[in-house]
Motif scaffolding. Structure first.
Motif, PDB file in Angstrom:
ATOM      1  N   PRO A 129       0.914  -1.214  -0.086  1.00 51.06           N
ATOM      2  CA  PRO A 129      -0.153  -0.114   0.215  1.00 51.06           C
ATOM      3  C   PRO A 129       0.898   1.261  -0.111  1.00 51.06           C
ATOM      4  CG  PRO A 129      -0.934  -1.689   1.489  1.00 51.06           C
ATOM      5  CD  PRO A 129       0.201  -2.317   1.071  1.00 51.06           C
ATOM      6  N   GLU A 130       1.924   1.458   0.681  1.00 52.57           N
ATOM      7  CA  GLU A 130       2.646   2.510   0.791  1.00 52.57           C
ATOM      8  C   GLU A 130       3.290   2.872  -0.485  1.00 52.57           C
ATOM      9  OE1 GLU A 130       3.013  -0.198   2.836  1.00 52.57           O
ATOM     10  OE2 GLU A 130       2.305   0.685   4.890  1.00 52.57           O
ATOM     11  N   VAL A 131       3.818   1.766  -1.165  1.00 56.52           N
ATOM     12  CA  VAL A 131       4.369   1.997  -2.523  1.00 56.52           C
ATOM     13  C   VAL A 131       3.452   2.493  -3.507  1.00 56.52           C
ATOM     14  CG1 VAL A 131       5.603   0.692  -4.388  1.00 56.52           C
ATOM     15  CG2 VAL A 131       6.061   0.188  -1.899  1.00 56.52           C
ATOM     16  N   ILE A 132       2.360   1.921  -3.376  1.00 55.19           N
ATOM     17  CA  ILE A 132       1.121   2.538  -4.575  1.00 55.19           C
ATOM     18  C   ILE A 132       0.853   3.895  -4.377  1.00 55.19           C
ATOM     19  CG2 ILE A 132      -1.319   2.250  -4.969  1.00 55.19           C
ATOM     20  CD1 ILE A 132       0.296  -0.195  -6.259  1.00 55.19           C
ATOM     21  N   ALA A 133       0.753   4.283  -2.938  1.00 60.40           N
ATOM     22  CA  ALA A 133       0.236   5.553  -2.403  1.00 60.40           C
ATOM     23  C   ALA A 133       1.403   6.662  -2.929  1.00 60.40           C
ATOM     24  CB  ALA A 133       0.115   5.584  -1.049  1.00 60.40           C
ATOM     25  N   PHE A 134       2.537   5.998  -2.624  1.00 54.81           N
ATOM     26  CA  PHE A 134       3.795   7.163  -3.115  1.00 54.81           C
ATOM     27  C   PHE A 134       3.624   7.360  -4.681  1.00 54.81           C
ATOM     28  CE2 PHE A 134       7.932   7.867  -4.499  1.00 54.81           C
ATOM     29  CZ  PHE A 134       8.431   9.152  -3.662  1.00 54.81           C
ATOM     30  N   LYS A 135       3.737   6.294  -5.266  1.00 51.02           N
ATOM     31  CA  LYS A 135       3.906   6.615  -7.051  1.00 51.02           C
ATOM     32  C   LYS A 135       2.689   7.235  -7.290  1.00 51.02           C
ATOM     33  CE  LYS A 135       3.188   3.349  -9.809  1.00 51.02           C
ATOM     34  NZ  LYS A 135       3.415   2.157 -10.727  1.00 51.02           N
ATOM     35  N   SER A 136       1.355   6.961  -6.962  1.00 49.12           N
ATOM     36  CA  SER A 136       0.329   7.495  -7.229  1.00 49.12           C
ATOM     37  C   SER A 136       0.365   8.969  -7.091  1.00 49.12           C
ATOM     38  CB  SER A 136      -0.989   7.139  -6.590  1.00 49.12           C
ATOM     39  OG  SER A 136      -1.129   5.605  -7.218  1.00 49.12           O
ATOM     40  N   ALA A 148      -4.737   4.101 -19.761  1.00 58.76           N
ATOM     41  CA  ALA A 148      -5.561   2.901 -19.722  1.00 58.76           C
ATOM     42  C   ALA A 148      -6.328   3.125 -18.338  1.00 58.76           C
ATOM     43  CB  ALA A 148      -4.776   1.802 -19.612  1.00 58.76           C
ATOM     44  N   THR A 149      -7.241   2.492 -17.995  1.00 54.58           N
ATOM     45  CA  THR A 149      -8.135   2.500 -16.880  1.00 54.58           C
ATOM     46  C   THR A 149      -7.125   2.034 -15.835  1.00 54.58           C
ATOM     47  OG1 THR A 149     -10.262   2.419 -17.911  1.00 54.58           O
ATOM     48  CG2 THR A 149      -9.948   1.665 -15.575  1.00 54.58           C
ATOM     49  N   LEU A 150      -6.661   2.582 -14.851  1.00 59.23           N
ATOM     50  CA  LEU A 150      -5.680   1.982 -13.830  1.00 59.23           C
ATOM     51  C   LEU A 150      -6.342   1.812 -12.693  1.00 59.23           C
ATOM     52  CD1 LEU A 150      -2.867   1.528 -12.673  1.00 59.23           C
ATOM     53  CD2 LEU A 150      -2.725   3.871 -12.470  1.00 59.23           C
ATOM     54  N   ARG A 151      -6.254   0.548 -12.097  1.00 64.75           N
ATOM     55  CA  ARG A 151      -6.756   0.262 -10.737  1.00 64.75           C
ATOM     56  C   ARG A 151      -5.781  -0.341 -10.056  1.00 64.75           C
ATOM     57  NH1 ARG A 151     -12.384  -2.857 -12.969  1.00 64.75           N
ATOM     58  NH2 ARG A 151     -13.122  -0.743 -14.169  1.00 64.75           N
ATOM     59  N   THR A 152      -5.370   0.330  -8.783  1.00 62.37           N
ATOM     60  CA  THR A 152      -4.296   0.045  -8.140  1.00 62.37           C
ATOM     61  C   THR A 152      -4.847  -0.966  -6.850  1.00 62.37           C
ATOM     62  OG1 THR A 152      -4.596   2.006  -6.560  1.00 62.37           O
ATOM     63  CG2 THR A 152      -2.987   2.085  -8.250  1.00 62.37           C
ATOM     64  N   VAL A 153      -3.937  -1.885  -6.564  1.00 65.59           N
ATOM     65  CA  VAL A 153      -4.306  -2.924  -5.397  1.00 65.59           C
ATOM     66  C   VAL A 153      -3.136  -3.163  -4.462  1.00 65.59           C
ATOM     67  CG1 VAL A 153      -4.954  -5.355  -5.027  1.00 65.59           C
ATOM     68  CG2 VAL A 153      -5.489  -4.129  -7.279  1.00 65.59           C
ATOM     69  N   GLY A 154      -3.401  -2.369  -3.508  1.00 67.78           N
ATOM     70  CA  GLY A 154      -2.259  -2.115  -2.150  1.00 67.78           C
ATOM     71  C   GLY A 154      -2.418  -3.287  -1.407  1.00 67.78           C
ATOM     72  N   ILE A 155      -1.601  -4.326  -1.652  1.00 64.14           N
ATOM     73  CA  ILE A 155      -1.458  -5.403  -0.922  1.00 64.14           C
ATOM     74  C   ILE A 155      -0.113  -5.959  -1.037  1.00 64.14           C
ATOM     75  CG2 ILE A 155      -2.297  -7.036  -2.438  1.00 64.14           C
ATOM     76  CD1 ILE A 155      -3.953  -8.685  -0.396  1.00 64.14           C
ATOM     77  N   ASP A 156       0.362  -6.846   0.124  1.00 67.65           N
ATOM     78  CA  ASP A 156       1.602  -7.571  -0.004  1.00 67.65           C
ATOM     79  C   ASP A 156       1.525  -8.891  -0.848  1.00 67.65           C
ATOM     80  OD1 ASP A 156       4.060  -9.329   1.026  1.00 67.65           O
ATOM     81  OD2 ASP A 156       4.201  -7.739   2.297  1.00 67.65           O
ATOM     82  N   LEU A 157       2.144  -9.330  -1.589  1.00 65.72           N
ATOM     83  CA  LEU A 157       1.923 -10.516  -2.092  1.00 65.72           C
ATOM     84  C   LEU A 157       2.100 -11.700  -1.445  1.00 65.72           C
ATOM     85  CD1 LEU A 157       4.035  -9.901  -5.631  1.00 65.72           C
ATOM     86  CD2 LEU A 157       1.597  -9.959  -5.400  1.00 65.72           C
ATOM     87  N   ARG A 158       2.691 -11.726  -0.191  1.00 68.99           N
ATOM     88  CA  ARG A 158       2.560 -12.467   0.850  1.00 68.99           C
ATOM     89  C   ARG A 158       1.089 -13.010   1.348  1.00 68.99           C
ATOM     90  NH1 ARG A 158       7.910 -10.243   3.837  1.00 68.99           N
ATOM     91  NH2 ARG A 158       6.582  -8.371   3.470  1.00 68.99           N
ATOM     92  N   ASP A 159       0.360 -11.746   1.190  1.00 69.49           N
ATOM     93  CA  ASP A 159      -1.017 -11.991   1.593  1.00 69.49           C
ATOM     94  C   ASP A 159      -2.136 -12.354   0.578  1.00 69.49           C
ATOM     95  OD1 ASP A 159      -0.267 -11.063   4.142  1.00 69.49           O
ATOM     96  OD2 ASP A 159      -0.639  -9.032   3.412  1.00 69.49           O
TER      97      ASP A 159
END
Length: 300
Positions: A129-136, A148-159
């Protein structure tokens, strides 16, 4: 600091700093009259993170012209090969009618903003989530608009990212183009298999996936340590030996084939030649020339 099962990071530390390093390389390759890439967003993202040695790299204040791997020309060619491969993967998939894309561990990836996506394409970016928020926030701040239509998903890939992806509007019945760029070596062997299991379970026929193909057994045992020592000459504090997960792991190509994917591998040597470059000689590249490279696969 070595990895742990529940570690976390931002774009200035641990695995996150490697995403900044890649963006710095793209920024370098996008500058000058003979630029090899056209990524206008990499530079402002690197400056926003603020790691001094990467900013100095982009500004040309650090040069290691005597290093066969880390001189500016070779670094620009290497990132050009890598970036063009994944760019072409997406544009080819889109031309074939695949208009749903997923970028796993998206970091500072800018493809949603710079590739010529068909109008009805939906791009999903998955990262912490922090990475997504910072870049956005950074890209919004400079007026960048997704193509394109961009949809961000803030989640750790271990979850449970597959559920989070579906909750964000992902359609598992539609063919999907997936990329896992610069990701696999940062996953434990069993997590790599689980990633491909999840991708396959979410993929409709006609889906595609691309990632690096690495035969870890072909690399020198001290590969990560030697590369870390070299990179520290220009101020990098990233310790790849701490970040890579060792141990025997399944070949990505063999594992995907066992799941029903038709796999194609372009060796590193072939990828460089396709782009008009020559792979530099040296102990760190001799094993990679024909045993490692870039993988793409299609699910029939």
């Amino acid at each position: 600091m070595p990895r742990t099962d529940n570690d976390s990071w931002d774009l200035a530390s641990s695995v996150g700093a490697t995403a900044t390093a890649v963006a710095a390389s793209r920024a370098m390759a996008s500058t000058g009259p003979d630029a090899l890439l056209d990524d206008p967003f990499a530079d402002p993202l690197v400056r926003a993170v603020g790691l001094e040695h990467f900013v100095k790299m982009v500004d040309g204040e650090i040069a290691i012209d005597d290093d066969p791997l880390l001189n500016r020309r070779t670094m620009n060619e290497q990132i050009a090969v890598r970036t063009r491969f994944f760019d072409t993967f997406f544009t080819t998939a889109a031309a074939a009618g695949v208009h749903q894309a997923v970028i796993l561990a998206s970091g500072l990836d800018t493809r949603a903003y710079r590739l010529p996506w068909p109008a009805d394409t939906v791009v999903f970016e998955v990262d912490q989530p922090e990475v997504i928020a910072f870049k956005s926030a950074t890209l919004d701040g400079i007026g960048a608009t997704p193509r394109a239509t961009l949809r961000t998903v803030g989640i750790d890939l271990r979850d449970d990212w597959p559920t989070a992806l579906r909750d964000a509007g992902f359609d598992p019945s539609a063919p999907t183009a997936w990329i896992a760029e610069g990701l696999l070596v940062y996953l434990p062997p069993e997590a790599q298999d689980r990633l491909f299991d999840n991708i396959t379970a979410l993929s409709a026929p006609g889906s595609r996936v691309a990632t690096e193909h690495m035969d870890m057994a072909s690399l020198p045992e001290d590969f990560a340590r030697v590369l870390t020592e070299r990179s520290r000459r220009f101020g990098s504090e990233i310790d790849l030996a701490d970040l890579f997960y060792g141990g025997e792991r399944n070949s990505a190509g063999d594992y995907l084939s066992s799941l029903g994917w038709t796999v194609t591998v372009q060796t590193t040597k072939e990828a460089f030649a396709t782009n008009g470059f020559q792979l530099p000689d040296g102990p760190l590249t001799v094993g990679m020339a024909v045993t490692s490279g870039y993988l793409s696969a299609i699910l029939k």
